[in-house]
Design a protein around this motif. Structure first.
Motif, PDB file in Angstrom:
ATOM      1  N   LYS A  80     -33.578  30.483   0.292  1.00 50.91           N
ATOM      2  CA  LYS A  80     -32.941  29.482  -0.561  1.00 50.91           C
ATOM      3  C   LYS A  80     -32.905  30.000  -1.987  1.00 50.91           C
ATOM      4  CE  LYS A  80     -34.381  25.633   2.280  1.00 50.91           C
ATOM      5  NZ  LYS A  80     -35.108  24.379   2.371  1.00 50.91           N
ATOM      6  N   SER A  81     -31.805  29.731  -2.672  1.00 51.25           N
ATOM      7  CA  SER A  81     -31.678  30.067  -4.088  1.00 51.25           C
ATOM      8  C   SER A  81     -31.053  28.863  -4.780  1.00 51.25           C
ATOM      9  CB  SER A  81     -30.823  31.324  -4.277  1.00 51.25           C
ATOM     10  OG  SER A  81     -29.478  31.057  -3.962  1.00 51.25           O
ATOM     11  N   LYS A  82     -30.909  28.948  -6.101  1.00 55.67           N
ATOM     12  CA  LYS A  82     -30.357  27.791  -6.816  1.00 55.67           C
ATOM     13  C   LYS A  82     -28.879  27.598  -6.519  1.00 55.67           C
ATOM     14  CE  LYS A  82     -29.674  30.382 -11.082  1.00 55.67           C
ATOM     15  NZ  LYS A  82     -30.017  30.496 -12.481  1.00 55.67           N
ATOM     16  N   GLU A  83     -28.177  28.648  -6.083  1.00 63.99           N
ATOM     17  CA  GLU A  83     -26.762  28.520  -5.727  1.00 63.99           C
ATOM     18  C   GLU A  83     -26.548  28.083  -4.284  1.00 63.99           C
ATOM     19  OE1 GLU A  83     -27.858  31.581  -7.016  1.00 63.99           O
ATOM     20  OE2 GLU A  83     -27.331  31.115  -9.076  1.00 63.99           O
ATOM     21  N   GLY A  84     -27.550  28.228  -3.432  1.00 64.21           N
ATOM     22  CA  GLY A  84     -27.422  27.899  -2.011  1.00 64.21           C
ATOM     23  C   GLY A  84     -28.321  28.791  -1.195  1.00 64.21           C
ATOM     24  N   LEU A  85     -27.764  29.363  -0.130  1.00 60.29           N
ATOM     25  CA  LEU A  85     -28.508  30.297   0.713  1.00 60.29           C
ATOM     26  C   LEU A  85     -28.105  31.720   0.378  1.00 60.29           C
ATOM     27  CD1 LEU A  85     -28.397  28.666   4.260  1.00 60.29           C
ATOM     28  CD2 LEU A  85     -30.317  28.780   2.694  1.00 60.29           C
ATOM     29  N   LEU A  86     -29.086  32.578   0.251  1.00 61.97           N
ATOM     30  CA  LEU A  86     -28.848  33.984  -0.060  1.00 61.97           C
ATOM     31  C   LEU A  86     -29.227  34.813   1.151  1.00 61.97           C
ATOM     32  CD1 LEU A  86     -28.302  36.341  -2.041  1.00 61.97           C
ATOM     33  CD2 LEU A  86     -30.713  36.172  -2.700  1.00 61.97           C
ATOM     34  N   LEU A  87     -28.263  35.579   1.664  1.00 57.67           N
ATOM     35  CA  LEU A  87     -28.493  36.521   2.765  1.00 57.67           C
ATOM     36  C   LEU A  87     -28.513  37.919   2.165  1.00 57.67           C
ATOM     37  CD1 LEU A  87     -28.613  37.468   5.750  1.00 57.67           C
ATOM     38  CD2 LEU A  87     -26.113  37.452   5.715  1.00 57.67           C
ATOM     39  N   THR A  88     -29.601  38.636   2.401  1.00 56.45           N
ATOM     40  CA  THR A  88     -29.742  39.991   1.904  1.00 56.45           C
ATOM     41  C   THR A  88     -29.984  40.921   3.074  1.00 56.45           C
ATOM     42  OG1 THR A  88     -30.816  39.086  -0.064  1.00 56.45           O
ATOM     43  CG2 THR A  88     -30.999  41.449   0.270  1.00 56.45           C
ATOM     44  N   LEU A  89     -29.215  42.018   3.136  1.00 60.19           N
ATOM     45  CA  LEU A  89     -29.395  43.053   4.152  1.00 60.19           C
ATOM     46  C   LEU A  89     -29.739  44.345   3.437  1.00 60.19           C
ATOM     47  CD1 LEU A  89     -26.368  41.517   5.393  1.00 60.19           C
ATOM     48  CD2 LEU A  89     -27.824  42.270   7.232  1.00 60.19           C
ATOM     49  N   ILE A  90     -30.833  44.983   3.844  1.00 66.46           N
ATOM     50  CA  ILE A  90     -31.310  46.174   3.151  1.00 66.46           C
ATOM     51  C   ILE A  90     -31.842  47.175   4.174  1.00 66.46           C
ATOM     52  CG2 ILE A  90     -33.629  45.261   2.787  1.00 66.46           C
ATOM     53  CD1 ILE A  90     -33.491  46.586  -0.023  1.00 66.46           C
ATOM     54  N   ALA A  91     -31.667  48.450   3.837  1.00 65.40           N
ATOM     55  CA  ALA A  91     -32.152  49.522   4.707  1.00 65.40           C
ATOM     56  C   ALA A  91     -32.626  50.673   3.834  1.00 65.40           C
ATOM     57  CB  ALA A  91     -31.043  49.980   5.652  1.00 65.40           C
ATOM     58  N   ALA A  92     -33.200  51.693   4.465  1.00 67.25           N
ATOM     59  CA  ALA A  92     -33.695  52.861   3.729  1.00 67.25           C
ATOM     60  C   ALA A  92     -32.554  53.754   3.262  1.00 67.25           C
ATOM     61  CB  ALA A  92     -34.657  53.650   4.614  1.00 67.25           C
ATOM     62  N   ARG A  93     -31.360  53.517   3.736  1.00 70.66           N
ATOM     63  CA  ARG A  93     -30.177  54.274   3.327  1.00 70.66           C
ATOM     64  C   ARG A  93     -29.144  53.287   2.788  1.00 70.66           C
ATOM     65  NH1 ARG A  93     -31.178  52.753   7.887  1.00 70.66           N
ATOM     66  NH2 ARG A  93     -29.705  52.039   9.412  1.00 70.66           N
ATOM     67  N   PRO A  94     -28.196  53.732   1.996  1.00 81.71           N
ATOM     68  CA  PRO A  94     -27.196  52.815   1.442  1.00 81.71           C
ATOM     69  C   PRO A  94     -26.335  52.175   2.540  1.00 81.71           C
ATOM     70  CG  PRO A  94     -27.126  54.923   0.302  1.00 81.71           C
ATOM     71  CD  PRO A  94     -28.044  55.090   1.480  1.00 81.71           C
ATOM     72  N   LEU A  95     -26.087  50.883   2.382  1.00 81.50           N
ATOM     73  CA  LEU A  95     -25.272  50.123   3.329  1.00 81.50           C
ATOM     74  C   LEU A  95     -23.990  49.654   2.660  1.00 81.50           C
ATOM     75  CD1 LEU A  95     -27.922  47.752   4.940  1.00 81.50           C
ATOM     76  CD2 LEU A  95     -26.925  49.794   5.961  1.00 81.50           C
ATOM     77  N   GLN A  96     -22.976  49.484   3.459  1.00 82.69           N
ATOM     78  CA  GLN A  96     -21.742  48.814   3.069  1.00 82.69           C
ATOM     79  C   GLN A  96     -21.509  47.713   4.094  1.00 82.69           C
ATOM     80  OE1 GLN A  96     -19.564  49.428   0.392  1.00 82.69           O
ATOM     81  NE2 GLN A  96     -21.280  50.658  -0.329  1.00 82.69           N
ATOM     82  N   GLY A  97     -20.909  46.645   3.656  1.00 82.33           N
ATOM     83  CA  GLY A  97     -20.688  45.541   4.582  1.00 82.33           C
ATOM     84  C   GLY A  97     -19.343  44.880   4.368  1.00 82.33           C
ATOM     85  N   GLU A  98     -18.833  44.318   5.443  1.00 85.09           N
ATOM     86  CA  GLU A  98     -17.637  43.474   5.409  1.00 85.09           C
ATOM     87  C   GLU A  98     -17.989  42.160   6.091  1.00 85.09           C
ATOM     88  OE1 GLU A  98     -16.362  46.578   7.309  1.00 85.09           O
ATOM     89  OE2 GLU A  98     -16.164  47.633   5.415  1.00 85.09           O
ATOM     90  N   TRP A  99     -17.370  41.099   5.644  1.00 88.82           N
ATOM     91  CA  TRP A  99     -17.632  39.795   6.223  1.00 88.82           C
ATOM     92  C   TRP A  99     -16.335  39.033   6.331  1.00 88.82           C
ATOM     93  CZ3 TRP A  99     -19.862  41.944   1.992  1.00 88.82           C
ATOM     94  CH2 TRP A  99     -19.335  41.583   0.751  1.00 88.82           C
ATOM     95  N   SER A 100     -16.303  38.176   7.318  1.00 90.04           N
ATOM     96  CA  SER A 100     -15.139  37.315   7.528  1.00 90.04           C
ATOM     97  C   SER A 100     -15.616  36.044   8.218  1.00 90.04           C
ATOM     98  CB  SER A 100     -14.079  38.016   8.386  1.00 90.04           C
ATOM     99  OG  SER A 100     -14.602  38.286   9.677  1.00 90.04           O
ATOM    100  N   GLY A 101     -14.869  34.980   8.002  1.00 89.83           N
ATOM    101  CA  GLY A 101     -15.221  33.702   8.601  1.00 89.83           C
ATOM    102  C   GLY A 101     -14.042  33.115   9.345  1.00 89.83           C
ATOM    103  N   ALA A 102     -14.348  32.391  10.391  1.00 87.29           N
ATOM    104  CA  ALA A 102     -13.310  31.730  11.185  1.00 87.29           C
ATOM    105  C   ALA A 102     -13.942  30.572  11.947  1.00 87.29           C
ATOM    106  CB  ALA A 102     -12.663  32.706  12.156  1.00 87.29           C
ATOM    107  N   GLU A 103     -13.099  29.589  12.262  1.00 90.89           N
ATOM    108  CA  GLU A 103     -13.580  28.474  13.064  1.00 90.89           C
ATOM    109  C   GLU A 103     -13.662  28.923  14.515  1.00 90.89           C
ATOM    110  OE1 GLU A 103     -12.699  23.763  13.875  1.00 90.89           O
ATOM    111  OE2 GLU A 103     -11.457  24.872  12.466  1.00 90.89           O
TER     112      GLU A 103
END
Length: 145
Positions: A109-132
């Protein structure tokens, strides 16, 4: 000594009230009914809160399930992936495998809402999309190095 009997308006006995004794009860009843109707209308017009219901670990990412579409802001920051959802939910954490290597994820939980953090020992890139999907809202987060 004077009695309470009315005699030529010479005593301190109050005059009888010409209004009905039921008048205050009627006003109070109307106020209570108005309050109850107002509360019911307010309850019907208040939007339902967006809630994170479930987090599924899938191949190369996560699937997050919400009851309604949340507002979403995400960034790839210095090798980590961070997403902020304007929703409610409980704090969770776990791990997933990306090309056989572990990636840690955490929802907090954060003051803006929910914070999702993904972390690894190497650099990551991510894409996200939403749909019903099936009456709920599904946000897919896919990772790559």
């Amino acid at each position: 000594m004077h009695g309470s009997k009315r005699e030529d308006d010479g005593h301190s006995t109050p005059e009888p009230d010409p209004r009905s004794k039921a008048f205050p009860r009627v006003i109070l009843s109307l106020a209570i009914v108005g309050l109850m109707v107002g509360l019911m209308i307010g309850r019907l017009t208040t939007p339902e809160e967006r809630v994170l219901e479930q987090v599924d670990v899938v191949q190369d990412g996560l699937d997050l399930w919400f009851n309604e579409e949340p507002q979403l802001h995400g960034e790839n920051v210095e090798g980590t992936v961070a997403l902020v959802f304007q929703a409610e939910g409980k704090a969770q954490r776990g791990q997933l495998l990306l090309q056989g290597k572990p990636v840690g994820w955490r929802v907090q939980k954060s003051k803006e809402g929910l914070l999702l953090t993904l972390i690894a020992a190497r650099p990551l890139q991510g894409e996200w999309s939403g749909a019903e999907d099936d009456g709920r809202w599904k946000v897919q987060v896919r990772l790559h190095e």
